[in-house]
Design an enzyme around this catalytic site. Structure first.
Site, PDB file in Angstrom:
ATOM      1  N   GLY A  12      63.280  35.318  17.378  1.00  0.00           N
ATOM      2  CA  GLY A  12      64.290  36.332  17.698  1.00  0.00           C
ATOM      3  C   GLY A  12      63.840  37.766  17.545  1.00  0.00           C
ATOM      4  O   GLY A  12      64.652  38.646  17.271  1.00  0.00           O
ATOM      5  N   ARG A  65      72.392  17.481  30.027  1.00  0.00           N
ATOM      6  CA  ARG A  65      72.246  18.934  30.103  1.00  0.00           C
ATOM      7  C   ARG A  65      73.591  19.619  30.401  1.00  0.00           C
ATOM      8  O   ARG A  65      73.910  20.670  29.852  1.00  0.00           O
ATOM      9  CB  ARG A  65      71.245  19.236  31.225  1.00  0.00           C
ATOM     10  CG  ARG A  65      70.615  20.592  31.156  1.00  0.00           C
ATOM     11  CD  ARG A  65      69.605  20.742  32.285  1.00  0.00           C
ATOM     12  NE  ARG A  65      68.303  20.166  31.991  1.00  0.00           N
ATOM     13  CZ  ARG A  65      67.396  20.726  31.205  1.00  0.00           C
ATOM     14  NH1 ARG A  65      67.646  21.880  30.639  1.00  0.00           N
ATOM     15  NH2 ARG A  65      66.245  20.153  30.993  1.00  0.00           N
ATOM     16  N   MET A  90      64.941  29.000  24.921  1.00  0.00           N
ATOM     17  CA  MET A  90      63.988  28.130  25.622  1.00  0.00           C
ATOM     18  C   MET A  90      64.659  26.885  26.210  1.00  0.00           C
ATOM     19  O   MET A  90      64.214  25.759  25.987  1.00  0.00           O
ATOM     20  CB  MET A  90      62.853  27.748  24.661  1.00  0.00           C
ATOM     21  CG  MET A  90      62.141  28.949  24.058  1.00  0.00           C
ATOM     22  SD  MET A  90      61.523  30.139  25.269  1.00  0.00           S
ATOM     23  CE  MET A  90      60.013  29.330  25.745  1.00  0.00           C
ATOM     24  N   LEU A  93      68.986  26.409  32.092  1.00  0.00           N
ATOM     25  CA  LEU A  93      70.443  26.341  32.190  1.00  0.00           C
ATOM     26  C   LEU A  93      70.854  25.834  33.571  1.00  0.00           C
ATOM     27  O   LEU A  93      70.197  26.137  34.574  1.00  0.00           O
ATOM     28  CB  LEU A  93      71.021  27.736  31.921  1.00  0.00           C
ATOM     29  CG  LEU A  93      70.735  28.224  30.494  1.00  0.00           C
ATOM     30  CD1 LEU A  93      70.868  29.737  30.389  1.00  0.00           C
ATOM     31  CD2 LEU A  93      71.660  27.535  29.495  1.00  0.00           C
ATOM     32  N   ASN A 107      67.655  38.001  31.125  1.00  0.00           N
ATOM     33  CA  ASN A 107      66.589  37.239  30.456  1.00  0.00           C
ATOM     34  C   ASN A 107      65.340  38.115  30.377  1.00  0.00           C
ATOM     35  O   ASN A 107      65.151  39.017  31.197  1.00  0.00           O
ATOM     36  CB  ASN A 107      66.257  35.985  31.272  1.00  0.00           C
ATOM     37  CG  ASN A 107      65.184  35.128  30.621  1.00  0.00           C
ATOM     38  OD1 ASN A 107      65.204  34.896  29.408  1.00  0.00           O
ATOM     39  ND2 ASN A 107      64.219  34.664  31.410  1.00  0.00           N
ATOM     40  N   HIS A 109      61.183  37.572  30.397  1.00  0.00           N
ATOM     41  CA  HIS A 109      60.159  36.569  30.667  1.00  0.00           C
ATOM     42  C   HIS A 109      58.789  37.210  30.445  1.00  0.00           C
ATOM     43  O   HIS A 109      58.543  38.320  30.922  1.00  0.00           O
ATOM     44  CB  HIS A 109      60.290  36.064  32.107  1.00  0.00           C
ATOM     45  CG  HIS A 109      59.311  34.989  32.419  1.00  0.00           C
ATOM     46  ND1 HIS A 109      59.466  33.694  31.962  1.00  0.00           N
ATOM     47  CD2 HIS A 109      58.145  35.017  33.104  1.00  0.00           C
ATOM     48  CE1 HIS A 109      58.434  32.968  32.365  1.00  0.00           C
ATOM     49  NE2 HIS A 109      57.623  33.747  33.057  1.00  0.00           N
ATOM     50  N   SER A 136      58.867  40.926  32.108  1.00  0.00           N
ATOM     51  CA  SER A 136      59.916  41.302  33.063  1.00  0.00           C
ATOM     52  C   SER A 136      61.284  41.005  32.465  1.00  0.00           C
ATOM     53  O   SER A 136      61.498  39.935  31.890  1.00  0.00           O
ATOM     54  CB  SER A 136      59.791  40.482  34.353  1.00  0.00           C
ATOM     55  OG  SER A 136      58.494  40.556  34.898  1.00  0.00           O
ATOM     56  N   LEU A 144      65.002  29.375  38.684  1.00  0.00           N
ATOM     57  CA  LEU A 144      64.354  29.695  37.407  1.00  0.00           C
ATOM     58  C   LEU A 144      63.370  30.873  37.508  1.00  0.00           C
ATOM     59  O   LEU A 144      62.443  30.848  38.320  1.00  0.00           O
ATOM     60  CB  LEU A 144      63.603  28.457  36.895  1.00  0.00           C
ATOM     61  CG  LEU A 144      62.888  28.619  35.548  1.00  0.00           C
ATOM     62  CD1 LEU A 144      63.886  28.736  34.413  1.00  0.00           C
ATOM     63  CD2 LEU A 144      61.925  27.458  35.316  1.00  0.00           C
ATOM     64  N   ASP A 145      63.579  31.882  36.651  1.00  0.00           N
ATOM     65  CA  ASP A 145      62.691  33.046  36.548  1.00  0.00           C
ATOM     66  C   ASP A 145      62.537  33.807  37.873  1.00  0.00           C
ATOM     67  O   ASP A 145      61.484  34.399  38.142  1.00  0.00           O
ATOM     68  CB  ASP A 145      61.295  32.627  36.025  1.00  0.00           C
ATOM     69  CG  ASP A 145      61.354  32.057  34.607  1.00  0.00           C
ATOM     70  OD1 ASP A 145      62.272  32.446  33.855  1.00  0.00           O
ATOM     71  OD2 ASP A 145      60.504  31.225  34.264  1.00  0.00           O
TER      72      ASP A 145
END
Ligand code: GAR
Length: 204
Positions: A12, A65, A90, A93, A107, A109, A136, A144-145
């Site tokens: 964190g 999930r 991690m 989602l 987010n 990354h 980023s 994703l990303d």
């Protein structure tokens, strides 16, 4: 006053950088809660010591999930967030979760997206021999990303870098750009136009 909920999975340090900047710079925002998907995330100790409410939704407890995402969403929404910040969270989602927070989910990354989405980004940077690497901040989309990029910072990749040394160099930049990007959001300066992020000038 905007409510921010921060999600972590581990140490964190980005969460800590955001909490400290919010306090030092007196943002018009309240860190409403720090939520982890792991009970042993060390960042929870910092959050508790800083007087911030913490919660844990253990991902291992949910084989499906979609069930985990539903439980997490219920927990997050109990804090009525204006912004949800993924800070070393991690978990991938599901699309319904991401869509629920459309335009209010950020987010960070550890790569210069769109290079190196996914895991082991520093190892990938070293394997490809890139000379410039970085981090980023982006809005999260179901892809994703790949969401609209808010901020990036670049660092050199040096000849003798190990994964650890490179990660530390990138992390130092993360701690600068993530609080800055979150601050832009709480100041109401970020919008998405034609799939790209627009940053409005600071109000005088
Ligand atoms: C950070 O480097 C962050 O960019 C990365 O995990 C680290 C968390 O550190 N996130 C991802 O890889 C997301 N896919 P922290 O817990 O000290 O903030």
């Amino acid at each position: 006053m905007k409510n921010i909920v921060i999600l972590i999975s581990g140490r964190g340090s980005n969460m800590q950088a955001i909490v400290e900047a919010a306090r030092a710079e007196k943002w018009p925002a309240r860190i409403a809660a720090i939520i982890s998907n792991r009970a042993d995330a060390s960042g929870l100790e910092y959050a508790a010591a800083a007087g911030i409410p913490t919660a844990v939704v253990v991902s291992k407890d949910y084989p499906e999930r979609s069930d985990f995402d539903a439980a997490l969403r219920a927990k997050i929404d109990s804090y009525t967030p204006d912004l949800v910040v993924l800070a070393g969270f991690m978990r991938i989602l599901t699309a319904p979760f991401v869509e629920h927070y459309d335009g209010r989910l950020l987010n960070i990354h550890p790569s210069l997206l769109p290079s190196f989405p996914g895991l082991a980004t520093h190892q990938q940077a070293l394997s490809f021999g890139v000379k410039v690497h970085g981090a980023s901040v982006h809005f999260v989309t179901a892809d994703l990303d790949h969401g609209p990029i808010v901020a990036q910072a670049a660092v050199p990749v040096l000849q003798d870098d190990t994964e650890h040394v490179l990660a530390e160099r990138v992390l130092a930049q993360e701690h600068i750009i993530y609080p800055r990007a979150v601050r832009w959001f709480v100041e109401g300066r970020l919008s998405i136009e034609n799939g790209r992020v627009h940053l409005a000038d600071q109000a005088q």
